[in-house]
Design an enzyme around this catalytic site. Sequence first.
Site, short mmCIF file in Angstrom:
data_model
loop_
_atom_site.label_atom_id
_atom_site.label_comp_id
_atom_site.label_asym_id
_atom_site.label_seq_id
_atom_site.Cartn_x
_atom_site.Cartn_y
_atom_site.Cartn_z
N ASN A 1 0.87 -1.34 0.01
CA ASN A 1 -0.19 -0.04 0.10
C ASN A 1 1.06 1.29 0.18
OD1 ASN A 1 -2.35 1.69 0.17
ND2 ASN A 1 -3.02 0.69 2.19
N HIS B 1 -14.36 -4.32 11.09
CA HIS B 1 -14.00 -2.97 11.63
C HIS B 1 -15.36 -1.99 11.96
CE1 HIS B 1 -9.63 -2.74 10.18
NE2 HIS B 1 -9.79 -3.92 10.65
N ARG C 1 -13.41 -4.93 15.92
CA ARG C 1 -12.55 -3.99 16.06
C ARG C 1 -13.22 -2.81 16.51
NH1 ARG C 1 -7.50 -1.46 12.91
NH2 ARG C 1 -9.11 -0.08 12.09
N TYR D 1 -7.33 8.10 14.16
CA TYR D 1 -6.98 6.87 13.31
C TYR D 1 -8.45 5.97 13.14
CZ TYR D 1 -6.09 2.05 12.33
OH TYR D 1 -5.82 0.88 11.75
N ASP E 1 -7.21 -1.30 17.95
CA ASP E 1 -5.61 -0.98 17.32
C ASP E 1 -5.15 0.20 17.76
OD1 ASP E 1 -3.62 -0.87 15.59
OD2 ASP E 1 -4.62 -1.39 13.87
N HIS F 1 -2.09 1.34 16.64
CA HIS F 1 -1.47 1.81 15.53
C HIS F 1 -0.06 2.38 15.90
CE1 HIS F 1 -2.34 2.77 11.25
NE2 HIS F 1 -2.85 1.25 11.46
N GLU G 1 -3.91 -4.13 19.74
CA GLU G 1 -3.13 -4.38 18.65
C GLU G 1 -2.01 -3.28 18.36
OE1 GLU G 1 -5.11 -5.00 14.91
OE2 GLU G 1 -3.62 -4.25 13.82
N GLU H 1 1.77 -6.70 11.77
CA GLU H 1 0.98 -6.13 10.05
C GLU H 1 2.22 -5.78 9.26
OE1 GLU H 1 -2.45 -3.91 11.26
OE2 GLU H 1 -1.42 -2.12 10.34
N ARG I 1 0.67 -11.23 13.73
CA ARG I 1 -0.13 -10.55 12.67
C ARG I 1 0.53 -10.61 11.43
NH1 ARG I 1 -4.25 -8.20 12.52
NH2 ARG I 1 -3.89 -6.35 11.57
N ASP J 1 -6.52 -3.21 1.58
CA ASP J 1 -5.19 -3.09 0.64
C ASP J 1 -4.44 -4.45 0.57
OD1 ASP J 1 -4.89 -2.10 3.41
OD2 ASP J 1 -2.65 -2.70 2.79
N GLU K 1 -8.17 -10.88 10.41
CA GLU K 1 -9.11 -9.76 10.03
C GLU K 1 -9.60 -9.73 8.81
OE1 GLU K 1 -6.02 -6.50 9.57
OE2 GLU K 1 -7.57 -5.07 10.13
N TRP L 1 0.99 6.45 10.47
CA TRP L 1 -0.25 6.92 10.82
C TRP L 1 -1.41 6.20 11.57
CZ3 TRP L 1 -5.24 5.68 8.67
CH2 TRP L 1 -5.41 4.35 8.51
O1 EZ4 Z 1 -3.00 0.44 8.65
O2 EZ4 Z 1 -3.94 -1.77 5.99
O3 EZ4 Z 1 -5.12 -3.38 11.25
N1 EZ4 Z 1 -5.36 -2.98 10.34
C1 EZ4 Z 1 -4.60 -1.93 9.87
C2 EZ4 Z 1 -4.76 -1.14 8.35
C3 EZ4 Z 1 -3.51 -0.78 7.96
C4 EZ4 Z 1 -3.38 -0.75 6.62
C5 EZ4 Z 1 -2.18 -0.30 5.98
O4 EZ4 Z 1 -1.93 -0.33 4.57
O5 EZ4 Z 1 -4.06 -1.28 10.70
O6 EZ4 Z 1 -5.74 -0.10 8.56
CO CO Z 2 -3.51 -2.53 12.28
#
Ligand code: EZ4
Ligand code: CO
Length: 402
Positions: A37, A122, A147, A159, A210, A212, A236, A262, A283, A316, A339, A402
């Site tokens: 991605n 999600h 989630r 986020y 998550d 992140h 996560e 991830e 993950r 993605d 997921e 991000w």
């Molecule tokens: O930020 O797939 O758990 N899932 C995530 C996603 C990732 C994107 C990155 O390309 O955190 O939203």
């Molecule tokens: Co994630």
Amino acid sequence: MKIVDAKVIVCSPGRNFVTLKIVTEDGIHGLGDATLNGRELAVVSYLNDHVIPLLIGRDARRIEDTWHYLYKGAYWRRGPVTMTAIAAVDCALWDLRGKALQTPLYQLLGGASRDGVLVYGHANGETIESTVEAVRHYLALGYKAVRAQCGIPGIPNAYGVGRGAMSYEPAEKVEPLNTQWDTARYLDLAPRLFERLRHELGPDPLLLHDAHHRLTPLEAARLGRSLEPYHLFWLEDPTEAEVQEAFRLIRHHTTTPLAVGEVFNTIYDCHRLIEEQLIDYIRTTVVHAGGITHLRKIAALAELYQVKTGSHGATDLSPVCMAAALHFDLNVHNFGIQEYMRHSEETDRVFPHGYSFQDGFMYPGDAPGLGVDIDESLAAQYPYERAYLPVNRQTDGTMHSW
Ligand code: EZ4
Ligand code: CO
């Protein structure tokens, strides 16, 4: 079973996907997802300019040897671009093997360890109220696991929020979106969200969250501890994971289960996390961690240490990866959860597939190989569009992923 042709197909049915198609002298073809991605064309070049010339003439049955040939033969090891390219080749070779033997991939891997694959969806909302409603919506659709991500008051584009009810799309076309973050407000809000969710929904739904990679280890420890009364399935990406030892501090302070991986691309990114039992779920996923061949090795290491799998499955990751993940999940004994973010109808039309969702579980189907194909003429109607993941800064300017 010589490889006679291979090509990379780039398309954008709503979002970008990179797909490797390998054809053998018998006229059958296998597919592998090669989507990274926001950096898609780097993998396209890696495959077209460097890998495909090496594939022509090779025996498609030599899956293990081809993996090592591409990994060790390049001299330059690891990294997301390399490992995504290797994953695409590996996945396509497994697909070919299944098709040649007329058997679904999971049967080649050792057969089913379970009847279906538990997945989570999600749920996102601007407010606690709308997030509760979003979780209810998923439960009404049959999901057992959801989630939950919630907006932060005063922080636009926090986020996970507000990008569509069923198909959450992280990437932005043309240029990156600038987003903001405020850890203090987030640490205040997150336990209130889950308190409310448990109050409204009771103890049964499996709830995930998550962070992140946005917290320091100490902040993550505090979050994990504050979420303990609400019994999360997992927390996560509590902190950045380049330093695996960072998880020791979090682990010592909370019993909230931890998931990470991830963005990992090899077993070397997670071996210490697994061997020290610092996490509960790994993950890593087919497309970004070297394909089925390498992911099986990560899962086998994790099995020794009672760590379960929980593969990334955002939009993605193409339907080709989703199909591969479901075969892998059905087989791997220490599977935890998968997921699952639904693809758009346009994407589903470009990638016709046999996998299905029912009552919170997914099923890869019994078509030979992966059970997924690509409609090349339809794909050609959706040319590549440059896109980026958002960039994210704390209010004091600190840059996060991000
Ligand atoms: O930020 O797939 O758990 N899932 C995530 C996603 C990732 C994107 C990155 O390309 O955190 O939203
Ligand atoms: Co994630």
